[in-house]
Design a protein around this motif. Structure first.
Motif, short mmCIF file in Angstrom:
data_model
loop_
_atom_site.label_atom_id
_atom_site.label_comp_id
_atom_site.label_asym_id
_atom_site.label_seq_id
_atom_site.Cartn_x
_atom_site.Cartn_y
_atom_site.Cartn_z
N ASN A 175 11.21 0.84 -12.85
CA ASN A 175 12.60 -0.13 -12.28
C ASN A 175 13.23 0.43 -11.46
N ILE A 176 14.63 -0.28 -11.82
CA ILE A 176 15.75 0.57 -11.57
C ILE A 176 16.05 0.66 -13.27
N ASN A 177 16.01 0.49 -13.94
CA ASN A 177 16.53 0.96 -15.59
C ASN A 177 15.64 2.66 -15.77
N GLY A 178 14.74 2.76 -15.14
CA GLY A 178 13.70 4.46 -15.11
C GLY A 178 12.87 3.94 -16.03
N GLN A 179 12.24 2.95 -15.79
CA GLN A 179 11.52 2.49 -17.23
C GLN A 179 10.43 2.66 -15.73
N VAL A 180 9.10 3.08 -17.19
CA VAL A 180 7.65 2.84 -15.96
C VAL A 180 7.03 1.12 -15.86
N VAL A 181 6.92 1.12 -14.95
CA VAL A 181 6.52 -1.01 -14.72
C VAL A 181 4.49 -0.23 -14.55
N THR A 182 4.11 0.79 -13.78
CA THR A 182 2.52 0.39 -13.45
C THR A 182 2.02 2.53 -13.21
N THR A 183 1.63 2.91 -13.90
CA THR A 183 0.73 4.25 -13.40
C THR A 183 -0.26 3.72 -12.42
N LEU A 184 -0.24 3.97 -10.97
CA LEU A 184 -1.21 3.62 -9.93
C LEU A 184 -2.04 5.22 -9.87
N ALA A 185 -2.21 6.19 -10.61
CA ALA A 185 -2.53 7.68 -10.62
C ALA A 185 -2.70 8.46 -11.48
N ASP A 186 -3.48 8.92 -12.23
CA ASP A 186 -2.83 9.55 -13.09
C ASP A 186 -4.34 10.65 -12.83
N GLY A 187 -5.12 12.21 -12.36
CA GLY A 187 -5.77 12.82 -12.85
C GLY A 187 -5.93 13.41 -11.00
N GLN A 188 -7.31 13.83 -11.19
CA GLN A 188 -7.56 14.51 -9.90
C GLN A 188 -7.84 14.10 -8.44
N PHE A 189 -7.53 14.92 -7.29
CA PHE A 189 -7.66 13.87 -5.79
C PHE A 189 -8.07 15.01 -5.33
N GLU A 190 -9.21 14.79 -4.22
CA GLU A 190 -9.58 15.70 -3.42
C GLU A 190 -8.75 15.87 -2.24
N ALA A 191 -8.10 16.94 -1.51
CA ALA A 191 -7.55 17.08 -0.32
C ALA A 191 -7.58 16.30 0.53
N GLY A 192 -6.55 15.77 0.87
CA GLY A 192 -7.25 14.26 2.01
C GLY A 192 -5.77 12.70 1.62
N GLN A 224 0.48 -1.27 0.04
CA GLN A 224 0.34 0.07 0.42
C GLN A 224 0.89 1.33 -0.52
N ILE A 225 0.88 2.19 -1.10
CA ILE A 225 1.25 3.74 -1.37
C ILE A 225 0.09 4.46 -0.55
N SER A 226 0.66 5.94 -0.23
CA SER A 226 -0.17 6.52 0.53
C SER A 226 0.08 7.95 0.76
N PHE A 227 -0.57 8.94 0.49
CA PHE A 227 0.12 10.26 0.13
C PHE A 227 -0.88 11.65 0.59
N SER A 228 -0.15 12.44 1.22
CA SER A 228 -1.22 13.41 1.67
C SER A 228 -1.71 14.35 0.67
N LEU A 229 -2.88 15.52 0.47
CA LEU A 229 -2.59 16.78 -0.28
C LEU A 229 -3.41 17.65 0.66
N HIS A 234 -4.61 9.76 0.86
CA HIS A 234 -5.12 8.95 -0.51
C HIS A 234 -4.22 7.35 0.51
N GLN A 235 -4.88 6.08 -0.27
CA GLN A 235 -3.91 5.18 -0.76
C GLN A 235 -4.61 4.37 -1.19
N LEU A 236 -3.58 4.31 -2.27
CA LEU A 236 -3.19 3.44 -3.11
C LEU A 236 -2.93 2.19 -3.28
N THR A 237 -3.40 0.47 -4.06
CA THR A 237 -2.74 -0.78 -3.50
C THR A 237 -1.38 -1.15 -5.24
N TRP A 238 -0.38 -1.61 -4.86
CA TRP A 238 0.44 -1.69 -5.82
C TRP A 238 0.19 -3.62 -6.16
N ASP A 239 -0.30 -4.36 -6.97
CA ASP A 239 0.12 -5.90 -6.90
C ASP A 239 1.17 -5.94 -7.78
#
Length: 483
Positions: free
Chosen positions: A431-448, A414-419, A450-455
């Motif tokens: 990854n360690i080569n600087g390549q994007v493995v996945t994008t977990l979020a890309d959009g507007q989030f309300e203040a507060g 779980q990855i959490s962040f505060s806004l 938030h927690q996302l899960t990477w599988d």
């Protein structure tokens, strides 16, 4: 140790503590008195081989009234000793041969504050904080429990399971704060508890106290007073626009904004628009007073909304029994929202019939009429939808990206962040080569927070980096996937 024949290894006049077997089972440690009055006489710390040979006195705890306990360190190289001399309490660490004796602390009175001696003789190891959230002795499902470290950073946030259980594992030694978000309709006198972790399991339980509901209100009551408020202004004895906005914010916070499988995300019931936002007083007035679709989909959705408003405004408790076979309001809300989602297209006879069942029974709920047995399956999760703190003053004051939890992990973390303000957010994993493995979020989030899960189930073991980017903030942290 195992012996083929019973044998007496040593003749102690009075044994006080032990024996304690060394980790490799080669030696025995014990505390004994040389006097017949073992309780009040001085104690000696002895060590000997497992066969009884080589008995050696390591140290002597003097005093007119002493008693002690001794333990091995995990690797067998050190011995921890506790003894008391009158009101003086000491913890001493020494090498296994008796050398290097160091008094490391004066402890509380043993009788008043029992000590866990193993915290001193074991190296700092990862620990566990676990416990339950209960009401009247029964576990409560779906309650948010959050763990903070000494820097007030979020270590992790999880929901209780059907038994009310939660667990945080692999915690480094330190001081932590465990916080529970009290669900709607409950209070608690221990929402926040502090724990010092040092390589053991620590139990932290929370008890919910059920509140008292106001008088239940049906859809026509809501319509009358909404119309009065919109056209004639507020009535002090009912509610204001600010009250309605607060209740609709609670509906959004408690039902829409969930990270588990129990979120209820129904447009014009728990949210509006994309990105999702809470409904407002004006939206509610339009939905209930101005919109007349004449479909069973709309009837079911509006009746669901009225029940959510009754819960958010304290007119109905989530634990209220609403069926003849004792299903709760929470179970009914969960079940009928799923019925609605599965049949909302109303494209055939079966879907229409299912919506009619949902519409009629949701009406029974706000009319305070018992739903027949067998309508709401008793296997429906009895979720206590989370409570969120009302008021902008408790929103985060800074942008932050927290360390993922658990770390290392396999396969999910779980990855959490505060806004501190509504922001356009991008959260990417590299990854360690600087390549994007996945994008977990890309959009507007309300203040507060938030927690996302990477599988990482489909990803190889190794070091990865996750980066949070907003208009005003950017931070990167690393995490380790071990399979």
């Amino acid at each position: 140790l195992s012996f083929t024949n019973e044998q007496q290894l040593t003749n102690n006049s009075v044994a006080d503590s032990g024996p304690e077997i060394s980790p490799d089972s080669s030696k025995i440690l014990f505390v004994r008195s040389t006097a017949s009055n073992g309780y009040s006489s001085p104690k000696n710390i002895f060590i000997m081989n497992a066969d009884g040979s080589g008995q050696t006195q390591l140290t002597f705890a003097s005093g007119s009234q002493t008693y002690g306990h001794s333990l091995w360190s995990e690797d067998g190289s050190q011995i921890l000793c506790y003894y008391r001399d009158g009101s003086q309490n000491d913890v001493v660490v020494m090498n296994a041969d008796g050398s290097g004796s160091v008094n490391i602390t004066n402890t509380p009175d043993f009788n008043e504050a029992p000590y866990d001696w193993r915290n001193f003789c074991q190296p700092e190891t990862e620990g566990i904080i676990a416990g339950t959230v209960s009401n009247n002795g029964l576990g409560v499902l779906g309650v948010t429990v959050t763990l903070f470290n000494e820097a007030s950073e979020v270590v992790g946030s999880i929901y209780t399971d059907e038994s009310g259980y939660y667990e945080f594992i692999e915690l480094p030694a330190g001081t932590y704060t465990v916080s529970m978000e009290t669900p709607l309709g409950f209070t608690s006198n221990n929402e926040v508890q502090e724990v010092i972790v040092n390589g053991l399991s620590y139990e932290v339980n929370f008890e919910l106290i059920e509140g008292v509901a106001d008088k239940l209100s049906h859809i026509w009551w809501w319509k009358v007073y909404l119309d009065d408020l919109r056209n004639d202004g507020p009535r002090d004895d009912v509610f204001t626009k600010d009250d309605v906005n607060l209740w609709l914010q609670r509906v959004f916070d408690h039902y829409y904004s969930r990270l588990d499988n129990f979120a209820i995300q129904i447009e014009n019931a728990t949210y509006k628009g994309m990105p999702a936002q809470p409904l407002t007083f004006d939206d509610l007035a339009v939905i209930l007073l101005d919109t007349h679709e004449g479909t069973y989909e709309s009837y079911a959705r509006k009746n669901l909304l009225i029940n959510l408003l009754n819960i958010a405004s304290g007119k109905m408790l989530q634990t209220k029994v609403v069926t003849a076979d004792s299903a709760t309001a929470s179970q009914a809300i969960t079940y009928f929202s799923r019925v609605y989602e599965a049949n909302k297209n109303e494209s055939n006879f079966e879907e229409r019939n299912n919506l009619i069942v949902a519409y009629l029974n949701l009406r029974n709920m706000f009319m305070d009429q018992m739903i027949s047995a067998g309508i709401v399956p008793l296997t429906t999760p009895n979720v206590m939808y989370k409570g969120a703190t009302d008021g902008d003053d408790l929103l985060p004051t800074d942008f932050s990206l927290n360390q993922n939890y658990p770390n290392p992990f396999n396969p999910t973390t779980q990855i959490s962040f505060s806004l501190p303000e509504a922001s356009n957010v991008k959260l990417e994993v590299y990854n360690i080569n600087g390549q994007v493995v996945t994008t977990l979020a890309d959009g507007q989030f309300e203040a507060g927070v938030h927690q996302l899960t990477w599988d990482g189930r489909e990803t190889a073991s190794g070091m990865y980096f996750y980066k949070l980017t907003t208009n005003n903030f950017s931070e990167t942290k690393k995490m380790l996937l071990l399979k």
